[in-house]
Design a protein around this motif. Structure first.
Motif, PDB file in Angstrom:
ATOM      1  N   ARG A 163      39.079  69.030  75.334  1.00 24.23           N
ATOM      2  CA  ARG A 163      38.505  70.353  75.559  1.00 24.23           C
ATOM      3  C   ARG A 163      38.346  70.612  77.061  1.00 24.23           C
ATOM      4  NH1 ARG A 163      33.921  69.691  73.120  1.00 24.23           N
ATOM      5  NH2 ARG A 163      34.777  70.207  71.063  1.00 24.23           N
ATOM      6  N   ALA A 164      37.908  69.586  77.798  1.00 21.37           N
ATOM      7  CA  ALA A 164      37.754  69.739  79.242  1.00 21.37           C
ATOM      8  C   ALA A 164      39.111  69.936  79.926  1.00 21.37           C
ATOM      9  CB  ALA A 164      37.039  68.515  79.821  1.00 21.37           C
ATOM     10  N   LEU A 165      40.129  69.183  79.483  1.00 20.46           N
ATOM     11  CA  LEU A 165      41.474  69.358  80.044  1.00 20.46           C
ATOM     12  C   LEU A 165      41.978  70.781  79.810  1.00 20.46           C
ATOM     13  CD1 LEU A 165      43.140  65.981  78.976  1.00 20.46           C
ATOM     14  CD2 LEU A 165      42.806  66.764  81.334  1.00 20.46           C
ATOM     15  N   ARG A 166      41.707  71.293  78.609  1.00 19.44           N
ATOM     16  CA  ARG A 166      42.147  72.655  78.281  1.00 19.44           C
ATOM     17  C   ARG A 166      41.373  73.701  79.075  1.00 19.44           C
ATOM     18  NH1 ARG A 166      40.099  74.172  72.725  1.00 19.44           N
ATOM     19  NH2 ARG A 166      38.266  74.580  74.023  1.00 19.44           N
ATOM     20  N   ASP A 167      40.051  73.586  79.073  1.00 17.38           N
ATOM     21  CA  ASP A 167      39.218  74.640  79.658  1.00 17.38           C
ATOM     22  C   ASP A 167      39.174  74.591  81.183  1.00 17.38           C
ATOM     23  OD1 ASP A 167      38.711  75.326  77.060  1.00 17.38           O
ATOM     24  OD2 ASP A 167      36.680  74.470  77.008  1.00 17.38           O
ATOM     25  N   GLU A 168      39.195  73.382  81.754  1.00 21.70           N
ATOM     26  CA  GLU A 168      39.044  73.260  83.202  1.00 21.70           C
ATOM     27  C   GLU A 168      40.370  73.143  83.938  1.00 21.70           C
ATOM     28  OE1 GLU A 168      36.117  70.385  84.437  1.00 21.70           O
ATOM     29  OE2 GLU A 168      35.020  70.583  82.548  1.00 21.70           O
ATOM     30  N   ALA A 169      41.383  72.603  83.249  1.00 20.66           N
ATOM     31  CA  ALA A 169      42.664  72.384  83.927  1.00 20.66           C
ATOM     32  C   ALA A 169      43.813  73.152  83.287  1.00 20.66           C
ATOM     33  CB  ALA A 169      42.996  70.890  83.952  1.00 20.66           C
ATOM     34  N   GLY A 170      43.582  73.796  82.153  1.00 20.18           N
ATOM     35  CA  GLY A 170      44.657  74.529  81.494  1.00 20.18           C
ATOM     36  C   GLY A 170      45.717  73.632  80.897  1.00 20.18           C
ATOM     37  N   ILE A 171      45.381  72.349  80.664  1.00 13.79           N
ATOM     38  CA  ILE A 171      46.333  71.392  80.085  1.00 13.79           C
ATOM     39  C   ILE A 171      46.075  71.310  78.585  1.00 13.79           C
ATOM     40  CG2 ILE A 171      47.087  68.991  80.042  1.00 13.79           C
ATOM     41  CD1 ILE A 171      46.269  68.817  82.995  1.00 13.79           C
ATOM     42  N   VAL A 172      46.978  71.873  77.813  1.00 12.84           N
ATOM     43  CA  VAL A 172      46.796  71.955  76.368  1.00 12.84           C
ATOM     44  C   VAL A 172      47.484  70.801  75.655  1.00 12.84           C
ATOM     45  CG1 VAL A 172      47.212  73.368  74.318  1.00 12.84           C
ATOM     46  CG2 VAL A 172      46.586  74.465  76.481  1.00 12.84           C
ATOM     47  N   GLU A 173      48.635  70.404  76.149  1.00 15.60           N
ATOM     48  CA  GLU A 173      49.453  69.414  75.450  1.00 15.60           C
ATOM     49  C   GLU A 173      49.594  68.153  76.286  1.00 15.60           C
ATOM     50  OE1 GLU A 173      54.059  69.319  74.608  1.00 15.60           O
ATOM     51  OE2 GLU A 173      53.066  70.700  73.219  1.00 15.60           O
ATOM     52  N   ALA A 174      49.038  67.052  75.781  1.00 18.22           N
ATOM     53  CA  ALA A 174      49.144  65.780  76.488  1.00 18.22           C
ATOM     54  C   ALA A 174      48.827  64.648  75.520  1.00 18.22           C
ATOM     55  CB  ALA A 174      48.188  65.723  77.676  1.00 18.22           C
TER      56      ALA A 174
END
Length: 210
Positions: A163-174
């Motif tokens: 959730r933090a990767l998505r919300d803070e960095a815009g990284i959805v797929e990893a």
């Protein structure tokens, strides 16, 4: 009945359909006790992967690894599939298919804390204020590669981390290779050895992933 229905169309299924069926089977297998039904569904899970080849198998692995529900390919091989012969069969299939690939997707292996962002978790690293490390996101976007994060964060924090990767960095797929609570606690109580302990845990996680 499920195996018969799927087996009849298995050869026509693409990576997306196989990944969705994989998710369903992994959820079901987590609840099934040893017996004929479990054996049948394990075989079907095996067949989903063994029937995929080349670029389709690469795409299937990407889809399974990035679901974000703790059910990546390592979980499929080491937990969902309990039969050693099926496990070995899939590992041999993966190795054989990898050797036949003529092009390999660009793949980045990265830490999260003190690499993607500076926060409360972790120590050391570049001396920036809390937040995203300057320049790292444009760099990752420019490469356009698959991302795998090797982190000391325990598996129990995966949803929060994603959730933090998505919300803070815009990284959805990893893909996320996690640490464990035991190592994290040992590193907190043995501060002088923390980097060695966390490093060893990351090395072990990477060796399983590789």
């Amino acid at each position: 009945a499920l195996r018969g229905a799927v087996t009849a169309v298995l050869g026509d299924l693409g990576a997306v359909a196989r990944a969705r069926l994989c998710g369903i089977l992994v959820e079901r297998l987590a609840k099934l006790k040893p017996g004929p039904l479990r054996d049948e569904e394990e075989q079907l899970l095996h067949d989903l992967f063994h029937g995929a080849e080349g670029a389709d198998l690469v795409e299937l692995k990407r889809l399974v690894d990035t679901t974000g529900n703790n059910h990546d390919l390592l979980h499929v091989i080491n937990a969902a599939i309990s039969d050693e012969a099926r496990r070995e069969s899939l590992l041999e299939h993966f190795v054989a298919q990898a050797e036949r690939l003529t092009t390999h997707p660009l793949h980045i292996l990265s830490d999260i804390d003190m690499t993607i962002w500076i926060g409360k978790f972790g120590s050391g690293g570049p001396k920036f204020p809390n937040g995203i490390v300057p320049g790292v996101l444009p760099f990752l976007r420019a490469l356009g590669a698959r991302l795998t994060f090797l982190s000391a964060r325990p598996r129990a924090w995966e949803t929060q981390t994603r959730r933090a990767l998505r919300d803070e960095a815009g990284i959805v797929e990893a893909t996320l290779l996690c640490g464990d609570v035991q190592t994290l606690l040992r590193s907190l109580y043995r501060r002088s050895e923390s980097r060695r302990l966390l490093g060893q845990r990351k090395e072990a996680a990477f060796a399983r992933f590789e």
